[in-house]
Structure formats: structure tokens, C-alpha cells
Design a protein around this motif. Structure first.
Motif, PDB file in Angstrom:
ATOM      1  N   PRO A  74      59.516  12.418  10.446  1.00 20.49           N
ATOM      2  CA  PRO A  74      60.931  12.341  10.818  1.00 20.49           C
ATOM      3  C   PRO A  74      61.263  10.989  11.451  1.00 20.49           C
ATOM      4  CG  PRO A  74      59.986  14.415  11.536  1.00 20.49           C
ATOM      5  CD  PRO A  74      58.842  13.555  11.071  1.00 20.49           C
ATOM      6  N   VAL A  75      62.465  10.489  11.167  1.00 24.19           N
ATOM      7  CA  VAL A  75      62.932   9.218  11.720  1.00 24.19           C
ATOM      8  C   VAL A  75      64.158   9.501  12.581  1.00 24.19           C
ATOM      9  CG1 VAL A  75      63.878   6.948  11.167  1.00 24.19           C
ATOM     10  CG2 VAL A  75      62.141   7.958   9.669  1.00 24.19           C
ATOM     11  N   CYS A  76      64.081   9.135  13.850  1.00 24.03           N
ATOM     12  CA  CYS A  76      65.200   9.327  14.777  1.00 24.03           C
ATOM     13  C   CYS A  76      66.072   8.069  14.763  1.00 24.03           C
ATOM     14  CB  CYS A  76      64.675   9.588  16.190  1.00 24.03           C
ATOM     15  SG  CYS A  76      65.991   9.905  17.376  1.00 24.03           S
ATOM     16  N   ILE A  77      67.373   8.259  14.545  1.00 23.36           N
ATOM     17  CA  ILE A  77      68.331   7.162  14.580  1.00 23.36           C
ATOM     18  C   ILE A  77      69.075   7.238  15.903  1.00 23.36           C
ATOM     19  CG2 ILE A  77      70.294   6.083  13.428  1.00 23.36           C
ATOM     20  CD1 ILE A  77      67.793   6.254  11.646  1.00 23.36           C
ATOM     21  N   ILE A 126      63.544   5.289   4.027  1.00 25.77           N
ATOM     22  CA  ILE A 126      63.230   6.404   3.129  1.00 25.77           C
ATOM     23  C   ILE A 126      61.727   6.645   3.073  1.00 25.77           C
ATOM     24  CG2 ILE A 126      63.255   7.156   0.716  1.00 25.77           C
ATOM     25  CD1 ILE A 126      65.998   5.744   0.488  1.00 25.77           C
ATOM     26  N   ASP A 127      60.962   5.580   2.920  1.00 25.59           N
ATOM     27  CA  ASP A 127      59.504   5.738   2.857  1.00 25.59           C
ATOM     28  C   ASP A 127      58.957   6.325   4.151  1.00 25.59           C
ATOM     29  OD1 ASP A 127      59.410   4.775   0.268  1.00 25.59           O
ATOM     30  OD2 ASP A 127      58.974   2.719   0.877  1.00 25.59           O
ATOM     31  N   THR A 128      59.469   5.874   5.273  1.00 24.11           N
ATOM     32  CA  THR A 128      59.003   6.396   6.565  1.00 24.11           C
ATOM     33  C   THR A 128      59.394   7.857   6.715  1.00 24.11           C
ATOM     34  OG1 THR A 128      59.236   4.200   7.544  1.00 24.11           O
ATOM     35  CG2 THR A 128      59.071   6.066   9.067  1.00 24.11           C
ATOM     36  N   ALA A 129      60.642   8.202   6.358  1.00 18.24           N
ATOM     37  CA  ALA A 129      61.114   9.582   6.502  1.00 18.24           C
ATOM     38  C   ALA A 129      60.349  10.543   5.601  1.00 18.24           C
ATOM     39  CB  ALA A 129      62.607   9.658   6.203  1.00 18.24           C
ATOM     40  N   ARG A 130      59.819  10.053   4.494  1.00 16.53           N
ATOM     41  CA  ARG A 130      59.011  10.919   3.624  1.00 16.53           C
ATOM     42  C   ARG A 130      57.686  11.258   4.290  1.00 16.53           C
ATOM     43  NH1 ARG A 130      59.015   8.820  -2.355  1.00 16.53           N
ATOM     44  NH2 ARG A 130      58.479  10.984  -2.765  1.00 16.53           N
ATOM     45  N   SER A 180      62.382  14.265   5.207  1.00 14.90           N
ATOM     46  CA  SER A 180      62.218  14.409   3.764  1.00 14.90           C
ATOM     47  C   SER A 180      62.833  15.723   3.295  1.00 14.90           C
ATOM     48  CB  SER A 180      60.738  14.389   3.393  1.00 14.90           C
ATOM     49  OG  SER A 180      60.102  15.550   3.887  1.00 14.90           O
ATOM     50  N   VAL A 181      63.137  15.787   2.014  1.00  9.94           N
ATOM     51  CA  VAL A 181      63.674  17.021   1.430  1.00  9.94           C
ATOM     52  C   VAL A 181      62.671  18.155   1.618  1.00  9.94           C
ATOM     53  CG1 VAL A 181      64.318  18.123  -0.738  1.00  9.94           C
ATOM     54  CG2 VAL A 181      65.147  15.845  -0.223  1.00  9.94           C
ATOM     55  N   GLU A 182      61.411  17.869   1.446  1.00 12.59           N
ATOM     56  CA  GLU A 182      60.384  18.902   1.599  1.00 12.59           C
ATOM     57  C   GLU A 182      60.368  19.467   3.011  1.00 12.59           C
ATOM     58  OE1 GLU A 182      59.392  16.249  -1.753  1.00 12.59           O
ATOM     59  OE2 GLU A 182      59.789  15.822   0.360  1.00 12.59           O
ATOM     60  N   GLU A 183      60.489  18.593   4.014  1.00 14.73           N
ATOM     61  CA  GLU A 183      60.510  19.053   5.409  1.00 14.73           C
ATOM     62  C   GLU A 183      61.780  19.846   5.686  1.00 14.73           C
ATOM     63  OE1 GLU A 183      59.259  19.472   9.480  1.00 14.73           O
ATOM     64  OE2 GLU A 183      58.300  19.269   7.541  1.00 14.73           O
ATOM     65  N   TYR A 184      62.904  19.396   5.166  1.00 14.43           N
ATOM     66  CA  TYR A 184      64.167  20.113   5.347  1.00 14.43           C
ATOM     67  C   TYR A 184      64.082  21.509   4.743  1.00 14.43           C
ATOM     68  CZ  TYR A 184      69.064  21.396   4.903  1.00 14.43           C
ATOM     69  OH  TYR A 184      70.250  22.070   4.957  1.00 14.43           O
ATOM     70  N   GLU A 185      63.548  21.620   3.541  1.00 17.07           N
ATOM     71  CA  GLU A 185      63.410  22.928   2.889  1.00 17.07           C
ATOM     72  C   GLU A 185      62.468  23.831   3.667  1.00 17.07           C
ATOM     73  OE1 GLU A 185      62.305  21.750  -1.078  1.00 17.07           O
ATOM     74  OE2 GLU A 185      64.394  21.504  -1.680  1.00 17.07           O
TER      75      GLU A 185
END
Length: 53
Positions: free
Chosen positions: A9-12, A2-6, A24-29
Motif C-alpha cells: 500500500p502507498v499512503c498519499i 503503480i509499481d510500488t502499490a502493486r 493493488s486491485v488484488e489487495e482491494y478485492e
């Protein structure tokens, strides 16, 4: 994660292939607004882009 994704972006990956990206929600928005703007500019643009010459 979560901290990294904020922060970025984190690729799984599954079996060495990227399958999901966590953002993050901000990036998604931001991406949703960007997509909405693009969609609005293509509405009524004279077709779906698959016309043949």
C-alpha cells in the motif's frame, strides 16, 4: 507509484496528513471479500452493537 502499490500500500499525504491509500486491485478485492465475510457474520446478530447494559 503503480509499481510500488502493486507490492505494498502507498499512503498519499496532503500537508503532512495521510489522506488516501493506493492499493493493488488484488489487495482491494481481498479486503472486499474480508469485509463481506464480516458483514455476513454480523447480520441478524441481535442489534447494531450500540446496546446499553
Amino acid at each position: 507509484m503503480i509499481d510500488t502499490a502493486r507490492a505494498e500500500p502507498v499512503c498519499i499525504e496532503k500537508h503532512g496528513r495521510g489522506v488516501v491509500v493506493v492499493v493493488s486491485v488484488e489487495e482491494y478485492e481481498r479486503l472486499c471479500v474480508q469485509k463481506d465475510r464480516k458483514d455476513q457474520t454480523t447480520v441478524g446478530g441481535g442489534g447494531n452493537g450500540n446496546a446499553r447494559a
